[in-house]
Design a protein around this motif. Sequence first.
Motif, PDB file in Angstrom:
ATOM      1  N   ALA A 165       8.847  -8.995  -5.834  1.00 56.66           N
ATOM      2  CA  ALA A 165       7.546  -9.422  -6.358  1.00 56.66           C
ATOM      3  C   ALA A 165       6.838  -8.041  -6.195  1.00 56.66           C
ATOM      4  O   ALA A 165       6.197  -7.451  -7.328  1.00 56.66           O
ATOM      5  N   GLY A 166       7.041  -7.327  -5.303  1.00 61.05           N
ATOM      6  CA  GLY A 166       6.327  -6.005  -5.075  1.00 61.05           C
ATOM      7  C   GLY A 166       6.632  -5.010  -6.237  1.00 61.05           C
ATOM      8  O   GLY A 166       6.015  -4.313  -6.713  1.00 61.05           O
ATOM      9  N   GLU A 167       8.056  -4.758  -6.286  1.00 61.24           N
ATOM     10  CA  GLU A 167       8.568  -3.769  -7.363  1.00 61.24           C
ATOM     11  C   GLU A 167       8.110  -4.150  -8.719  1.00 61.24           C
ATOM     12  O   GLU A 167       7.902  -3.065  -9.642  1.00 61.24           O
ATOM     13  N   ARG A 168       8.047  -5.353  -9.116  1.00 64.91           N
ATOM     14  CA  ARG A 168       7.392  -6.030 -10.468  1.00 64.91           C
ATOM     15  C   ARG A 168       5.829  -5.670 -10.614  1.00 64.91           C
ATOM     16  O   ARG A 168       5.412  -5.217 -11.584  1.00 64.91           O
ATOM     17  N   GLN A 217       0.778  -1.171  -0.015  1.00 63.68           N
ATOM     18  CA  GLN A 217      -0.083   0.076   0.052  1.00 63.68           C
ATOM     19  C   GLN A 217       0.858   1.323  -0.079  1.00 63.68           C
ATOM     20  O   GLN A 217       0.566   2.036  -0.820  1.00 63.68           O
ATOM     21  N   MET A 218       1.897   1.181   0.861  1.00 68.19           N
ATOM     22  CA  MET A 218       2.563   2.535   0.916  1.00 68.19           C
ATOM     23  C   MET A 218       3.614   2.598  -0.516  1.00 68.19           C
ATOM     24  O   MET A 218       3.644   3.676  -0.937  1.00 68.19           O
ATOM     25  N   ALA A 219       4.002   1.516  -1.117  1.00 66.65           N
ATOM     26  CA  ALA A 219       4.964   1.594  -2.293  1.00 66.65           C
ATOM     27  C   ALA A 219       3.604   2.169  -3.451  1.00 66.65           C
ATOM     28  O   ALA A 219       4.063   3.035  -4.226  1.00 66.65           O
ATOM     29  N   GLN A 220       2.714   1.565  -3.337  1.00 58.42           N
ATOM     30  CA  GLN A 220       1.440   1.918  -4.277  1.00 58.42           C
ATOM     31  C   GLN A 220       0.988   3.441  -4.365  1.00 58.42           C
ATOM     32  O   GLN A 220       0.594   3.845  -5.262  1.00 58.42           O
ATOM     33  N   THR A 221       1.076   3.995  -3.253  1.00 57.19           N
ATOM     34  CA  THR A 221       0.654   5.313  -2.858  1.00 57.19           C
ATOM     35  C   THR A 221       1.538   6.223  -4.105  1.00 57.19           C
ATOM     36  O   THR A 221       1.069   7.171  -4.648  1.00 57.19           O
ATOM     37  N   GLY A 248      14.854   1.968  -7.144  1.00 59.86           N
ATOM     38  CA  GLY A 248      14.160   0.657  -7.779  1.00 59.86           C
ATOM     39  C   GLY A 248      14.085   0.692  -9.150  1.00 59.86           C
ATOM     40  O   GLY A 248      14.772   1.476  -9.979  1.00 59.86           O
ATOM     41  N   PRO A 249      13.607  -0.528 -10.083  1.00 57.44           N
ATOM     42  CA  PRO A 249      13.508  -0.450 -11.430  1.00 57.44           C
ATOM     43  C   PRO A 249      13.137   0.965 -12.348  1.00 57.44           C
ATOM     44  O   PRO A 249      13.694   1.012 -13.393  1.00 57.44           O
ATOM     45  N   ALA A 250      12.436   1.526 -11.491  1.00 61.89           N
ATOM     46  CA  ALA A 250      12.027   2.648 -12.451  1.00 61.89           C
ATOM     47  C   ALA A 250      12.845   3.844 -12.275  1.00 61.89           C
ATOM     48  O   ALA A 250      12.629   5.120 -12.856  1.00 61.89           O
ATOM     49  N   ASN A 288       6.601   6.289  -8.141  1.00 62.75           N
ATOM     50  CA  ASN A 288       7.848   7.059  -8.630  1.00 62.75           C
ATOM     51  C   ASN A 288       8.495   7.314  -7.233  1.00 62.75           C
ATOM     52  O   ASN A 288       9.668   7.489  -7.394  1.00 62.75           O
ATOM     53  N   VAL A 289       7.914   7.608  -6.323  1.00 63.54           N
ATOM     54  CA  VAL A 289       8.690   8.429  -5.121  1.00 63.54           C
ATOM     55  C   VAL A 289       9.407   6.936  -4.664  1.00 63.54           C
ATOM     56  O   VAL A 289      10.602   7.060  -4.164  1.00 63.54           O
ATOM     57  N   TYR A 290       8.614   5.982  -4.653  1.00 64.72           N
ATOM     58  CA  TYR A 290       9.276   4.646  -4.187  1.00 64.72           C
ATOM     59  C   TYR A 290      10.630   4.417  -4.656  1.00 64.72           C
ATOM     60  O   TYR A 290      11.813   3.907  -4.346  1.00 64.72           O
ATOM     61  N   ALA A 291      10.457   4.260  -6.075  1.00 66.86           N
ATOM     62  CA  ALA A 291      11.662   4.065  -6.984  1.00 66.86           C
ATOM     63  C   ALA A 291      12.820   4.979  -6.926  1.00 66.86           C
ATOM     64  O   ALA A 291      13.777   4.645  -6.979  1.00 66.86           O
ATOM     65  N   PHE A 292      12.576   6.286  -6.667  1.00 70.44           N
ATOM     66  CA  PHE A 292      13.327   7.264  -6.275  1.00 70.44           C
ATOM     67  C   PHE A 292      14.206   7.085  -5.415  1.00 70.44           C
ATOM     68  O   PHE A 292      15.394   7.530  -5.423  1.00 70.44           O
TER      69      PHE A 292
END
Length: 228
Positions: free
Chosen positions: A190-193, A112-116, A127-129, A119-123
Amino acid sequence: MNTALQDPSSPAPSDGRSLRWEAHRAERRRELIKAARRAVHTLGAGASMEEIAAASGTSKSVYYRYFGDKAGLQQAMGEIVLSQMQDKILAAGRTASSPRAGLQAMVSAYLQMAQTSPNVYAFVTGGPAGESAGNTGPRFADSLTSFFEAITAMMERALRAYLESGSSAPKVGIAAGFWPTAALGMVRAAGERWLATAPGPDKPTEAQMTQQLTVWLFDGIGYEPGPG
């Protein structure tokens, strides 16, 4: 002036102007991080400092003055974002009624936090993005390591409680201690994919992804979760 009467151990009078400037600088830094977080959320993890500054209504030189470079901004934003994620995930695990429910709650909170804001999570995690992968400075690397270590430690406590219940003790081998690290690696990968997968009929919902990951963690790859 009789200096002999002065107490050398007493602190020198504080400079009010200096304290006000430090407070102003700290507040300005917080404002810039919030603005950069909104910019990255909209523009993507690969946004340049110039793009972030423009979206924040200021100049690139201001961000360089406060953070040094993009890695410094990544570190500052990451410390805040990871702290918020860690608090949410660990709180979810603490309020659960059983080890399995605790792990499921932690996986759900993480997704949930990553999905919020993917882009910020990857930054902040590289992460892959994100373009920042591989450019993580030592201090930020420490923050990222501490984040995952705290979650791993709680997963380890959940596993220990699960094993001590006796329900699966005969099936546990000496390598069980490696399970929390392996489990977290699987959830993160799995979450990042999942985050990077475009919306569509083949993309699980957050609830479905949480349930499937929990099943994999406790029951194995060949187990099919029931409906619901």
